[in-house]
Design an enzyme around this catalytic site. Structure first.
Site, PDB file in Angstrom:
ATOM      1  N   SER A 225      -7.982   3.946   9.061  1.00 46.64           N
ATOM      2  CA  SER A 225      -8.512   3.994   7.704  1.00 46.64           C
ATOM      3  C   SER A 225      -7.724   3.077   6.769  1.00 46.64           C
ATOM      4  O   SER A 225      -8.296   2.220   6.076  1.00 46.64           O
ATOM      5  CB  SER A 225      -8.445   5.453   7.227  1.00 46.64           C
TER       6      SER A 225
ATOM      7  N   LYS B 270      -8.725  -1.356   5.644  1.00 46.25           N
ATOM      8  CA  LYS B 270      -8.901  -1.830   4.262  1.00 46.25           C
ATOM      9  C   LYS B 270      -7.879  -2.910   3.920  1.00 46.25           C
ATOM     10  O   LYS B 270      -8.207  -3.911   3.282  1.00 46.25           O
ATOM     11  CB  LYS B 270      -8.745  -0.646   3.294  1.00 46.25           C
TER      12      LYS B 270
ATOM     13  N   HIS C  66       0.860  -1.191   0.000  1.00 45.70           N
ATOM     14  CA  HIS C  66       0.000   0.000   0.000  1.00 45.70           C
ATOM     15  C   HIS C  66       0.888   1.231   0.000  1.00 45.70           C
ATOM     16  O   HIS C  66       1.860   1.300   0.752  1.00 45.70           O
ATOM     17  CB  HIS C  66      -0.899   0.017   1.244  1.00 45.70           C
TER      18      HIS C  66
ATOM     19  N   ASP D  68     -15.061   2.895   6.812  1.00 44.21           N
ATOM     20  CA  ASP D  68     -14.037   3.849   6.367  1.00 44.21           C
ATOM     21  C   ASP D  68     -14.553   4.760   5.268  1.00 44.21           C
ATOM     22  O   ASP D  68     -14.211   5.940   5.226  1.00 44.21           O
ATOM     23  CB  ASP D  68     -12.790   3.113   5.864  1.00 44.21           C
TER      24      ASP D  68
ATOM     25  N   ARG E 228     -14.154  13.008   7.277  1.00 40.95           N
ATOM     26  CA  ARG E 228     -12.860  13.604   7.698  1.00 40.95           C
ATOM     27  C   ARG E 228     -12.376  14.577   6.636  1.00 40.95           C
ATOM     28  O   ARG E 228     -11.853  15.643   6.935  1.00 40.95           O
ATOM     29  CB  ARG E 228     -11.821  12.497   7.907  1.00 40.95           C
TER      30      ARG E 228
HETATM   31  N1  URA Z   1      -5.412   7.247   2.864  1.00 36.60           N
HETATM   32  C1  URA Z   1      -6.422   6.555   3.427  1.00 36.60           C
HETATM   33  O1  URA Z   1      -6.885   5.563   2.873  1.00 36.60           O
HETATM   34  N2  URA Z   1      -6.919   7.008   4.608  1.00 36.60           N
HETATM   35  C2  URA Z   1      -6.445   8.096   5.250  1.00 36.60           C
HETATM   36  O2  URA Z   1      -6.933   8.419   6.299  1.00 36.60           O
HETATM   37  C3  URA Z   1      -5.396   8.798   4.634  1.00 36.60           C
HETATM   38  C4  URA Z   1      -4.891   8.359   3.440  1.00 36.60           C
END
Ligand code: URA
Length: 439
Positions: free
Chosen positions: A183, A187, A82, A161, A168
């Site tokens: 967050s 995932k 990621h 999320d 957010r």
């Molecule tokens: N990327 C994400 O998926 N979540 C965040 O909070 C910040 C960057």
């Protein structure tokens, strides 16, 4: 407890229990909490902080708000990468086929670009026919056939999320590490992985601009991954200049296929090097190699001998795309675009690049999104001719922008020129591609 009682605890600087956090996330998912109550609690968390137990409870609740994929019967280790996002950050398209060609399953759930950073799904959609909206069954089928699949987040993966992130974004509460950890990790952990490599960017085009902040985020992400039973490492990589040669959508896929074909040039060297390093770390963490050096040798071989390119071809076919782009990547590029050259107005050395300005210019010409609901133009892009440390003469090109018309070029030309600082006043130190590795 009523939402306002949970909000009051955090407003007054108290500690939330697991039960409080579960109630909050349930309330987000079943809409029993109003948007203003969700926003109020998130702001209280942002201002008064979350300790590690609260952070883990939040990640756990967000992860379990949806489905957790199970590939336990697949018979090979599962790993993913990621990235926290950047400009020209295209490594997923090389890493997924490369790691799969080394016998690791890569269930890659990716996102779309937002703001100045690009997204893998938008890039993939520039391959004619390529489907990034796989059902869970299709995702499973593609992984089992070719070792990797790339798709968007379904409504079943960490649904909490999706709503929280939107809120957010609208309430200026994104840049707080415990919320970012919840967050991102909710995932990634939902992919049912054995190993995870995080590419945490640092520099002017990154979400975290300073090395200190990027390291803190990397440490928090690595701690959480390991805590949840996934072997996790983070590479803090440079984003003080765009990665590789191109930024955009089709042009980035073009660059990746050039790398996989072995037809890359010097300007693509950082794309190749970072992809290899992240891939090697995935193999090593997934226990498929005894050490990082042997993992590096394996990925280098699979890239150089064309095995990874064949893996990508197989995947494109399975996901409905046109595999002939692997033979002729120039097919991805659009003819007849308006090309504008950004030139230097003095002699000197490129001492700084404001990579955020480059990413935001891409949004201005339609290659990225200002809002989640915007569409992107896959054809437009940016090609860099210099890096930090390049010597340049007055009138020589810094970058070329390919856009739809002269009006678009006019709208970004000043911003792009201002993105490059040319000077002889300070000695220039080339930024390291990889600043540090955590974990
Ligand atoms: N990327 C994400 O998926 N979540 C965040 O909070 C910040 C960057």
């Amino acid at each position: 407890m009523r939402p306002q009682e949970i909000i009051r605890i955090k407003r007054d600087g108290g500690i939330l229990s697991r039960a409080n956090i579960d109630e909050f996330i349930n309330g987000v998912c079943d809409s029993s909490w109003a948007d203003y109550q969700i926003s109020a609690l998130v702001m209280a968390m942002f201002l008064n902080g979350l300790d590690l137990e609260e952070q883990d409870a939040l990640t756990y609740a967000m992860l379990h708000s949806g489905e957790i994929l199970d590939f336990s019967d697949i018979g090979v280790p599962k790993a993913d990468k990621h990235s926290t996002g950047g400009v020209g950050d295209k490594t997923s398209l090389i890493i997924a086929p490369l790691v799969a060609s080394c016998g690791i399953a890569v269930p890659m759930i990716s996102g779309r670009g937002l703001g100045h950073t690009g997204g893998t799904l938008d890039k993939l959609e520039s391959i004619p026919g390529y489907n990034v909206n796989l059902s869970t069954d299709e995702f499973n089928r593609v992984i089992r056939k070719c070792g990797f699949a790339m798709t968007g987040q379904t409504a079943d993966i960490a649904p909490a999320d999706k709503k929280l992130y939107a809120m957010r974004d609208a309430t200026a509460t994104v840049p707080y590490i415990p919320l970012i950890v919840g967050s991102i990790m909710s995932k990634k952990l939902a992919e049912g992985l054995d190993a995870l490599v995080l590419d945490v960017k640092t520099g002017s085009g990154a979400f975290m601009k300073t090395l200190e902040d990027s390291k803190k985020l990397a440490e928090a992400l690595v701690r959480t991954g390991n805590e949840f039973g996934v072997r996790t490492q983070a590479v803090v990589s440079d984003m003080s200049e765009p990665l590789g040669k191109f930024a955009g959508n089709a042009v980035e896929v073009f660059e990746c296929i050039q790398v996989l074909r072995g037809e890359d040039d010097d300007a693509m060297a950082s794309t190749r090097a970072l992809s290899l390093e992240l891939s090697a770390r995935m193999l090593y963490l997934a226990d498929s190699e005894p050490n990082i050096d042997s993992a590096r040798k394996t990925v280098e071989t699979k890239l150089t001998d064309g095995t990874a390119l064949e893996k990508l071809r197989q995947n494109i076919e399975l996901q409905g795309g046109d595999p002939s782009v692997c033979d002729d990547p120039a097919k991805l590029l659009t003819d007849g675009l308006y090309e504008y050259r950004v030139v230097s107005e003095s002699d000197g050395i490129v001492t700084e690049i404001d990579t955020f300005k480059i990413g935001s210019s891409m949004v201005d010409i339609g290659g990225g999104r200002a809002r989640a609901e915007d569409s992107v133009d896959p054809a437009v892009g940016f090609c860099t001719h210099v890096r930090i440390g390049t010597a340049i003469k007055n009138g020589e090109p810094l970058a070329t922008v390919s856009c739809r018309n002269g009006d678009q070029a006019a709208a970004v030309q000043e911003k792009l020129r201002a993105a490059f600082t040319i000077s002889n006043a300070v000695p220039v130190v080339r930024p390291k591609l990889i600043h540090t590795v955590i974990g």
